[in-house]
Design an enzyme around this catalytic site. Sequence first.
Site, PDB file in Angstrom:
ATOM      1  N   LEU A 125       0.828  -1.200   0.000  1.00  0.00           N
ATOM      2  CA  LEU A 125       0.000   0.000   0.000  1.00  0.00           C
ATOM      3  C   LEU A 125       0.871   1.261   0.000  1.00  0.00           C
ATOM      4  O   LEU A 125       0.695   2.147  -0.833  1.00  0.00           O
ATOM      5  CB  LEU A 125      -0.913  -0.027   1.243  1.00  0.00           C
ATOM      6  CG  LEU A 125      -1.972   1.060   1.356  1.00  0.00           C
ATOM      7  CD1 LEU A 125      -3.017   0.932   0.248  1.00  0.00           C
ATOM      8  CD2 LEU A 125      -2.675   0.991   2.715  1.00  0.00           C
ATOM      9  N   ALA A 130       2.812   8.681  -0.534  1.00  0.00           N
ATOM     10  CA  ALA A 130       1.472   8.338  -0.037  1.00  0.00           C
ATOM     11  C   ALA A 130       1.599   7.305   1.073  1.00  0.00           C
ATOM     12  O   ALA A 130       1.693   6.103   0.811  1.00  0.00           O
ATOM     13  CB  ALA A 130       0.601   7.803  -1.168  1.00  0.00           C
ATOM     14  N   GLY A 340      18.429  -0.367  34.497  1.00  0.00           N
ATOM     15  CA  GLY A 340      19.688   0.383  34.615  1.00  0.00           C
ATOM     16  C   GLY A 340      20.565   0.170  33.394  1.00  0.00           C
ATOM     17  O   GLY A 340      20.059   0.014  32.281  1.00  0.00           O
ATOM     18  N   GLU A 364       0.445   0.443   9.920  1.00  0.00           N
ATOM     19  CA  GLU A 364      -1.016   0.230   9.884  1.00  0.00           C
ATOM     20  C   GLU A 364      -1.762   1.438  10.456  1.00  0.00           C
ATOM     21  O   GLU A 364      -2.797   1.318  11.099  1.00  0.00           O
ATOM     22  CB  GLU A 364      -1.399  -1.081  10.585  1.00  0.00           C
ATOM     23  CG  GLU A 364      -0.668  -2.252   9.947  1.00  0.00           C
ATOM     24  CD  GLU A 364      -1.368  -3.572  10.082  1.00  0.00           C
ATOM     25  OE1 GLU A 364      -2.577  -3.587  10.330  1.00  0.00           O
ATOM     26  OE2 GLU A 364      -0.681  -4.603   9.911  1.00  0.00           O
ATOM     27  N   SER A 367      -0.187   6.486  15.418  1.00  0.00           N
ATOM     28  CA  SER A 367      -1.052   6.816  16.569  1.00  0.00           C
ATOM     29  C   SER A 367      -1.884   8.065  16.281  1.00  0.00           C
ATOM     30  O   SER A 367      -3.032   8.173  16.716  1.00  0.00           O
ATOM     31  CB  SER A 367      -0.197   7.038  17.816  1.00  0.00           C
ATOM     32  OG  SER A 367       0.358   5.811  18.241  1.00  0.00           O
TER      33      SER A 367
HETATM   34  C1  LIG Z   1       8.329  -1.620  10.364  1.00  0.00           C
HETATM   35  C2  LIG Z   1       7.363  -1.118   9.326  1.00  0.00           C
HETATM   36  C3  LIG Z   1       6.660  -2.046   8.564  1.00  0.00           C
HETATM   37  C4  LIG Z   1       5.768  -1.614   7.564  1.00  0.00           C
HETATM   38  N1  LIG Z   1       5.112  -2.517   6.782  1.00  0.00           N
HETATM   39  C5  LIG Z   1       4.290  -2.098   5.777  1.00  0.00           C
HETATM   40  C6  LIG Z   1       3.647  -3.031   4.894  1.00  0.00           C
HETATM   41  O1  LIG Z   1       3.784  -4.251   5.040  1.00  0.00           O
HETATM   42  N2  LIG Z   1       2.887  -2.541   3.881  1.00  0.00           N
HETATM   43  C7  LIG Z   1       2.686  -1.210   3.675  1.00  0.00           C
HETATM   44  O2  LIG Z   1       1.967  -0.850   2.751  1.00  0.00           O
HETATM   45  N3  LIG Z   1       3.296  -0.291   4.505  1.00  0.00           N
HETATM   46  C8  LIG Z   1       4.087  -0.690   5.532  1.00  0.00           C
HETATM   47  N4  LIG Z   1       4.714   0.216   6.365  1.00  0.00           N
HETATM   48  C9  LIG Z   1       4.527   1.642   6.118  1.00  0.00           C
HETATM   49  C10 LIG Z   1       3.629   2.326   7.150  1.00  0.00           C
HETATM   50  O3  LIG Z   1       2.311   1.841   7.070  1.00  0.00           O
HETATM   51  C11 LIG Z   1       3.739   3.835   6.945  1.00  0.00           C
HETATM   52  O4  LIG Z   1       5.066   4.198   7.288  1.00  0.00           O
HETATM   53  C12 LIG Z   1       2.738   4.608   7.798  1.00  0.00           C
HETATM   54  O5  LIG Z   1       1.430   4.383   7.340  1.00  0.00           O
HETATM   55  C13 LIG Z   1       3.029   6.113   7.803  1.00  0.00           C
HETATM   56  O6  LIG Z   1       3.209   6.597   6.522  1.00  0.00           O
HETATM   57  P1  LIG Z   1       4.520   7.499   6.193  1.00  0.00           P
HETATM   58  O7  LIG Z   1       5.714   6.762   6.679  1.00  0.00           O
HETATM   59  O8  LIG Z   1       4.484   7.869   4.757  1.00  0.00           O
HETATM   60  O9  LIG Z   1       4.338   8.779   7.085  1.00  0.00           O
HETATM   61  P2  LIG Z   1       3.491  10.085   6.704  1.00  0.00           P
HETATM   62  O10 LIG Z   1       2.126   9.714   6.257  1.00  0.00           O
HETATM   63  O11 LIG Z   1       4.315  10.947   5.814  1.00  0.00           O
HETATM   64  O12 LIG Z   1       3.363  10.769   8.113  1.00  0.00           O
HETATM   65  C14 LIG Z   1       4.397  11.557   8.699  1.00  0.00           C
HETATM   66  C15 LIG Z   1       3.851  12.098  10.029  1.00  0.00           C
HETATM   67  O13 LIG Z   1       2.730  12.940   9.768  1.00  0.00           O
HETATM   68  C16 LIG Z   1       1.613  12.480  10.500  1.00  0.00           C
HETATM   69  N5  LIG Z   1       0.386  12.764   9.752  1.00  0.00           N
HETATM   70  C17 LIG Z   1       0.101  12.438   8.454  1.00  0.00           C
HETATM   71  N6  LIG Z   1      -1.137  12.849   8.146  1.00  0.00           N
HETATM   72  C18 LIG Z   1      -1.666  13.423   9.256  1.00  0.00           C
HETATM   73  C19 LIG Z   1      -2.913  14.060   9.568  1.00  0.00           C
HETATM   74  N7  LIG Z   1      -3.903  14.132   8.690  1.00  0.00           N
HETATM   75  N8  LIG Z   1      -3.077  14.570  10.821  1.00  0.00           N
HETATM   76  C20 LIG Z   1      -2.095  14.486  11.748  1.00  0.00           C
HETATM   77  N9  LIG Z   1      -0.897  13.898  11.511  1.00  0.00           N
HETATM   78  C21 LIG Z   1      -0.685  13.387  10.283  1.00  0.00           C
HETATM   79  C22 LIG Z   1       1.837  10.984  10.699  1.00  0.00           C
HETATM   80  O14 LIG Z   1       1.111  10.505  11.808  1.00  0.00           O
HETATM   81  C23 LIG Z   1       3.343  10.961  10.922  1.00  0.00           C
HETATM   82  O15 LIG Z   1       3.630  11.246  12.259  1.00  0.00           O
HETATM   83  C24 LIG Z   1       5.593  -0.207   7.364  1.00  0.00           C
HETATM   84  C25 LIG Z   1       6.302   0.711   8.154  1.00  0.00           C
HETATM   85  C26 LIG Z   1       7.183   0.265   9.126  1.00  0.00           C
HETATM   86  C27 LIG Z   1       7.944   1.275   9.937  1.00  0.00           C
END
Ligand SMILES: Cc1cc2nc3c(=O)[nH]c(=O)nc-3n(C[C@H](O)[C@H](O)[C@H](O)COP(=O)(O)OP(=O)(O)OC[C@H]3O[C@@H](n4cnc5c(N)ncnc54)[C@H](O)[C@@H]3O)c2cc1C
Length: 382
Positions: A125, A130, A340, A364, A367
């Site tokens: 995804l 995105a 510690g 997924e 927070s």
């Molecule tokens: C260990 C790990 C495993 C993963 N596995 C998968 C997987 O199997 N498949 C897959 O598709 N993805 C996977 N991911 C990706 C993960 O789902 C995304 O990293 C996550 O959804 C956040 O997207 P981003 O990293 O682009 O952050 P961004 O969307 O760029 O967000 C950056 C910050 O902005 C905040 N933010 C964004 N929009 C808003 C809003 N409207 N209001 C307030 N705050 C906001 C977010 O909370 C975050 O703190 C994985 C990530 C990790 C770290």
Amino acid sequence: MNFELTPKQQQIQEQARQFAQQEVAPLAREADEKGQFPMQLIPRMGELGFLAGPIEPEYGGAGMDYPSFALVYEEIGRADSSVRGFLAVHAGLVSHCIRDWGTEEQKHHYLPRLATGESVGCYCLTEANAGSDVAGMESTTREEDDAYVLNGEKIWITNGNIADVALVFASQDRAARHRGICAFIVDTDTPGFRREAMPGQELGHRASDHARIILEECRVPKSALLGKPGQGFKVAMSALDHGRLGVAAGAVGVGQACLDACVDFARNRRQFGQRIGNFQMIQATIADMTADIEAARLLVYRAAWMKQQGLPTTRETSIAKLFATEAAAKAASEAVLLHGGRGYSNEYPVERYYRDIKGFQIYEGTSYIQRIVIARDVIGRE
Ligand SMILES: Cc1cc2nc3c(=O)[nH]c(=O)nc-3n(C[C@H](O)[C@H](O)[C@H](O)COP(=O)(O)OP(=O)(O)OC[C@H]3O[C@@H](n4cnc5c(N)ncnc54)[C@H](O)[C@@H]3O)c2cc1C
């Protein structure tokens, strides 16, 4: 209201605990250090019925109820988050999604192999531009004769390099935002499906396999479409309802592991002529941790129970994921402090829990995103 597990649920909990403590936990430290997923556990989880817990037996699943499956996630999460993460993606995101949205042909073709571990699944995804904003995805699909042609790039894909089956999301009309998204089941040996390891070293989940996936004129048959054209966003979100339960239950497992480690350490570490467990600040830390983990566990079991009743659970699953992951993150941070200097080294497992739990707050839906889901449901849309 009945808070007791049924005899069947107790039996699955015991089986999962034995597997996690005897077969998963002993491999966790080395897997984390080497950054290698313990592949031998995949067929073993298949034998135990964990790879497709609640999937119906006619598709090769164990037909267990959702509370039982939450117990499996919790027990495995208590031992190793990389293995629990594998399971939440493989079963929670991929198999459940095919079960919920697939045609009979798709279900009979894919689910039995995913249930044994003969095939591994991944869920594609996230993209560079995105993440939280799924509807902004840039991967595209177009229809051509009897096929769909996929182009784009996905990142952070758990199990991506080892998967045989990928759920891929791509847009047929980017201007239509979420209404333009389609879901596909793609065999990873399809020409035009390329993958490579993610650059950099991860903070936690170091034994997990994380891939960057490149789709270049990747041509799949029309029968690869999962759901109807334009239903991909709904497919993706419904998968997250399943997956988030796995993350929340896994977080309870991490919190419990932190508590177990702290209790053991508080009983045995001596300073100022007595065990540190006699000090009130240590007791307060352990009491707060216990209360938080118990509360998180109840939220997870409630969401699992509601899912079993066939009730909508988006809000309850988000509440469980938010609370359980935040509680476990706090527990892991306190656990390092309570140990510690020893807590700062991988001589003790709490530093791995501390690194791993950060990922739970991100994937997924972060927070922050869980808070948006909950608030939207509580306040309502204008
Ligand atoms: C260990 C790990 C495993 C993963 N596995 C998968 C997987 O199997 N498949 C897959 O598709 N993805 C996977 N991911 C990706 C993960 O789902 C995304 O990293 C996550 O959804 C956040 O997207 P981003 O990293 O682009 O952050 P961004 O969307 O760029 O967000 C950056 C910050 O902005 C905040 N933010 C964004 N929009 C808003 C809003 N409207 N209001 C307030 N705050 C906001 C977010 O909370 C975050 O703190 C994985 C990530 C990790 C770290």
